[in-house]
Design an enzyme around this catalytic site. Sequence first.
Site, PDB file in Angstrom:
ATOM      1  N   ASP A   3     -79.754  11.879 -83.483  1.00  0.00           N
ATOM      2  CA  ASP A   3     -79.731  11.238 -82.343  1.00  0.00           C
ATOM      3  C   ASP A   3     -80.685  10.000 -82.321  1.00  0.00           C
ATOM      4  OD1 ASP A   3     -82.747  11.908 -82.140  1.00  0.00           O
ATOM      5  OD2 ASP A   3     -82.494  13.204 -80.160  1.00  0.00           O
ATOM      6  N   CYS A   7     -83.611  14.691 -85.138  1.00  0.00           N
ATOM      7  CA  CYS A   7     -83.951  14.562 -83.891  1.00  0.00           C
ATOM      8  C   CYS A   7     -85.215  14.279 -83.553  1.00  0.00           C
ATOM      9  CB  CYS A   7     -83.329  15.479 -82.863  1.00  0.00           C
ATOM     10  SG  CYS A   7     -84.053  17.084 -82.625  1.00  0.00           S
ATOM     11  N   THR A  66     -87.913  16.249 -82.453  1.00  0.00           N
ATOM     12  CA  THR A  66     -88.466  17.225 -83.314  1.00  0.00           C
ATOM     13  C   THR A  66     -87.742  18.128 -84.535  1.00  0.00           C
ATOM     14  OG1 THR A  66     -87.563  18.799 -81.530  1.00  0.00           O
ATOM     15  CG2 THR A  66     -89.832  17.810 -81.174  1.00  0.00           C
ATOM     16  N   ILE A 101     -85.821  20.213 -83.456  1.00  0.00           N
ATOM     17  CA  ILE A 101     -85.564  21.610 -82.756  1.00  0.00           C
ATOM     18  C   ILE A 101     -84.360  21.625 -82.047  1.00  0.00           C
ATOM     19  CG2 ILE A 101     -86.211  23.244 -80.793  1.00  0.00           C
ATOM     20  CD1 ILE A 101     -89.284  22.268 -81.435  1.00  0.00           C
ATOM     21  N   HIS A 159     -83.807  31.263 -99.817  1.00  0.00           N
ATOM     22  CA  HIS A 159     -83.453  32.665 -99.104  1.00  0.00           C
ATOM     23  C   HIS A 159     -82.436  32.894 -98.000  1.00  0.00           C
ATOM     24  CE1 HIS A 159     -87.678  34.590-100.163  1.00  0.00           C
ATOM     25  NE2 HIS A 159     -87.039  34.269-101.207  1.00  0.00           N
ATOM     26  N   HIS A 219     -80.810  38.642-100.400  1.00  0.00           N
ATOM     27  CA  HIS A 219     -80.867  37.604 -99.562  1.00  0.00           C
ATOM     28  C   HIS A 219     -79.331  37.427 -99.066  1.00  0.00           C
ATOM     29  CE1 HIS A 219     -84.898  36.846-100.010  1.00  0.00           C
ATOM     30  NE2 HIS A 219     -84.941  36.822-101.281  1.00  0.00           N
TER      31      HIS A 219
HETATM   32  C1  RB5 Z   1     -85.171  13.117 -77.198  1.00  0.00           C
HETATM   33  O1  RB5 Z   1     -85.847  12.632 -76.499  1.00  0.00           O
HETATM   34  C2  RB5 Z   1     -85.410  14.416 -77.740  1.00  0.00           C
HETATM   35  O2  RB5 Z   1     -85.683  15.187 -76.829  1.00  0.00           O
HETATM   36  C3  RB5 Z   1     -84.754  15.037 -78.995  1.00  0.00           C
HETATM   37  O3  RB5 Z   1     -84.639  14.026 -79.925  1.00  0.00           O
HETATM   38  C4  RB5 Z   1     -85.279  16.450 -79.620  1.00  0.00           C
HETATM   39  O4  RB5 Z   1     -86.528  16.285 -79.960  1.00  0.00           O
HETATM   40  C5  RB5 Z   1     -84.924  17.420 -78.933  1.00  0.00           C
HETATM   41  O5  RB5 Z   1     -84.979  18.559 -79.397  1.00  0.00           O
END
Ligand code: RB5
Length: 144
Positions: free
Chosen positions: A7, A65, A67, A69, A98, A133
């Site tokens: 992103d 992205c 984080t 996450i 694994h 695994h």
């Molecule tokens: C974008 O601002 C941010 O929320 C996205 O890149 C990411 O970290 C989401 O998990």
Amino acid sequence: MIYIGSDHAGYRLKREIIAFLESMGLPYTEYGCTDGSSFDYPNAAEDTCKALLEGEKDDFAILVCGTGIGISIAANKIKGIRAALVTDAFTAEMAKLHNNANCICMGERVTGAGVAISAVKKYMETDFEGGRHERRVNQIMALE
Ligand code: RB5
């Protein structure tokens, strides 16, 4: 083939990883944000992972992205994807050894470019260990 997507919040780290892939002569295709403007991470995950699933057996994806996450959560919704959120060479190694991850995810706001590139290198040079695994990975895939 390496499928790499991000992103907007992962765009700069994606560029650093692409520069590394190019320096190594590794083939890649790019998805998601291409100019730093807003691009929603679920769409970047979907475009990248759908291309991966149409590729060859040993292909893999890298997603970035802010984080790592959100883009890993999105990628793991796609049947056939085992996306691992990695932060360094150790977690990247374990993701392959694994978990046989076919997608590694990182966060630009979490992991610096040098560490991220060392994670990509380690993932590429590691083979899935199989054995017990493999049974567990098959159990994961049976959850889909
Ligand atoms: C974008 O601002 C941010 O929320 C996205 O890149 C990411 O970290 C989401 O998990």
